[in-house]
Design a protein around this motif. Sequence first.
Motif, mmCIF file in Angstrom:
data_model
loop_
_atom_site.group_PDB
_atom_site.id
_atom_site.type_symbol
_atom_site.label_atom_id
_atom_site.label_comp_id
_atom_site.label_asym_id
_atom_site.label_seq_id
_atom_site.Cartn_x
_atom_site.Cartn_y
_atom_site.Cartn_z
ATOM 1 N N ALA A 1 6.426 3.633 -9.448
ATOM 2 C CA ALA A 1 5.024 3.540 -9.837
ATOM 3 C C ALA A 1 4.927 2.945 -11.236
ATOM 4 C CB ALA A 1 4.364 4.913 -9.815
ATOM 5 N N GLN A 2 3.852 2.210 -11.446
ATOM 6 C CA GLN A 2 3.681 1.565 -12.742
ATOM 7 C C GLN A 2 2.962 2.501 -13.705
ATOM 8 O OE1 GLN A 2 2.344 0.565 -9.828
ATOM 9 N NE2 GLN A 2 0.231 -0.145 -10.077
ATOM 10 N N SER A 3 3.139 2.240 -14.996
ATOM 11 C CA SER A 3 2.436 3.010 -16.022
ATOM 12 C C SER A 3 2.198 2.123 -17.227
ATOM 13 C CB SER A 3 3.227 4.255 -16.423
ATOM 14 O OG SER A 3 4.441 3.900 -17.037
ATOM 15 N N ALA B 1 9.140 -4.918 -11.491
ATOM 16 C CA ALA B 1 9.121 -6.369 -11.327
ATOM 17 C C ALA B 1 8.045 -6.934 -12.255
ATOM 18 C CB ALA B 1 8.845 -6.717 -9.874
ATOM 19 N N THR B 2 7.632 -8.147 -12.023
ATOM 20 C CA THR B 2 6.563 -8.724 -12.838
ATOM 21 C C THR B 2 5.228 -8.195 -12.344
ATOM 22 O OG1 THR B 2 7.835 -10.732 -13.214
ATOM 23 C CG2 THR B 2 5.463 -10.826 -13.627
ATOM 24 N N PRO B 3 4.534 -7.489 -13.201
ATOM 25 C CA PRO B 3 3.265 -6.891 -12.774
ATOM 26 C C PRO B 3 2.096 -7.839 -12.974
ATOM 27 C CG PRO B 3 3.731 -6.235 -15.009
ATOM 28 C CD PRO B 3 4.863 -7.161 -14.594
ATOM 29 N N VAL C 1 -2.353 -2.149 -15.500
ATOM 30 C CA VAL C 1 -1.275 -2.816 -14.773
ATOM 31 C C VAL C 1 -1.450 -2.584 -13.289
ATOM 32 C CG1 VAL C 1 0.262 -0.813 -14.995
ATOM 33 C CG2 VAL C 1 1.231 -3.070 -14.575
ATOM 34 N N GLY C 2 -1.146 -3.598 -12.522
ATOM 35 C CA GLY C 2 -1.213 -3.495 -11.079
ATOM 36 C C GLY C 2 0.008 -4.149 -10.460
ATOM 37 N N ALA C 3 0.341 -3.703 -9.274
ATOM 38 C CA ALA C 3 1.455 -4.304 -8.550
ATOM 39 C C ALA C 3 0.905 -5.394 -7.638
ATOM 40 C CB ALA C 3 2.173 -3.246 -7.727
ATOM 41 N N PRO C 4 1.545 -6.545 -7.593
ATOM 42 C CA PRO C 4 1.068 -7.623 -6.715
ATOM 43 C C PRO C 4 0.876 -7.139 -5.292
ATOM 44 C CG PRO C 4 2.750 -8.446 -8.188
ATOM 45 C CD PRO C 4 2.694 -6.950 -8.404
ATOM 46 N N GLY C 5 -0.295 -7.374 -4.732
ATOM 47 C CA GLY C 5 -0.602 -6.979 -3.371
ATOM 48 C C GLY C 5 -1.108 -5.558 -3.233
ATOM 49 N N ASP C 6 -0.937 -4.763 -4.251
ATOM 50 C CA ASP C 6 -1.453 -3.388 -4.260
ATOM 51 C C ASP C 6 -2.574 -3.361 -5.277
ATOM 52 O OD1 ASP C 6 0.027 -0.085 -4.868
ATOM 53 O OD2 ASP C 6 -2.027 -0.735 -4.527
ATOM 54 N N ASP D 1 -6.408 -8.916 -5.961
ATOM 55 C CA ASP D 1 -5.537 -8.822 -7.128
ATOM 56 C C ASP D 1 -6.341 -8.613 -8.402
ATOM 57 O OD1 ASP D 1 -3.251 -11.252 -5.733
ATOM 58 O OD2 ASP D 1 -3.190 -9.065 -5.680
ATOM 59 N N GLU D 2 -7.550 -9.135 -8.439
ATOM 60 C CA GLU D 2 -8.459 -8.842 -9.541
ATOM 61 C C GLU D 2 -9.536 -7.899 -9.027
ATOM 62 O OE1 GLU D 2 -10.121 -12.194 -11.573
ATOM 63 O OE2 GLU D 2 -11.692 -11.002 -12.515
#
Lengths: 113, 112
Positions: free
Chosen positions: A1-3, A29-31, A93-98, B99-100
């Motif tokens: 999980a991202q933070s 990964a790259t967020p 921050v977000g994860a690509p596709g999520d 994504d946005e």
Amino acid sequence: AQSVTQPDIHITVSEGASLELRCNYSYGATPYLFWYVQSPGQGLQLLLKYFSGDTLVQGIKGFEAEFKRSQSSFNLRKPSVHWSDAAEYFCAVGAPGDYKLSFGAGTTVTVRA
Amino acid sequence: GAVVSQHPSWVICKSGTSVKIECRSLDFQATTMFWYRQFPKQSLMLMATSNEGSKATYEQGVEKDKFLINHASLTLSTLTVTSAHPEDSSFYICSVGADEQFFGPGTRLTVL
């Protein structure tokens, strides 16, 4: 999980001075990275976002941010602040596709005359 | 970007009553919407993911029986705070997008 970590709770800056808000993220990964601004009692306004490509991102209201993978950072900058920039700033921050976002604690910016 | 509205913008209710908050996506077909909660002077915390035509997905620690979410169409999701208590007083914000994400203006709930 991202933070996300925003180390500065409150920053006071003089009008016309430069501003830098720090943001560090944790993600494997790259967020996808975002900066939002919120005025008291209001919703969120997107200042800028980073998905890929050029690591220096230009946003609205004269803001820019730089993605530094080696430092896991996405700091927000403005060369000369205006009194109207006084607000709460959130890094997210977000994860690509999520599409869910994780927000930092926020930094309150006060602008003195 | 998508335009998102919320209604009401603020609401005051008595403890024990239920309150419904609407989130509308005016120009984006949203199969998924997100509900966040923001306590005073704090950050936004994701509460749940609203899924069109199916059950919502709740984040850990969020009571699904207390925060009922309905997503009956591609443009409307509702959050109902059931048997509200003062500790539920907060700023509730929804978002739509991909994504946005595009955020609504928020709903201020005060439970007396």
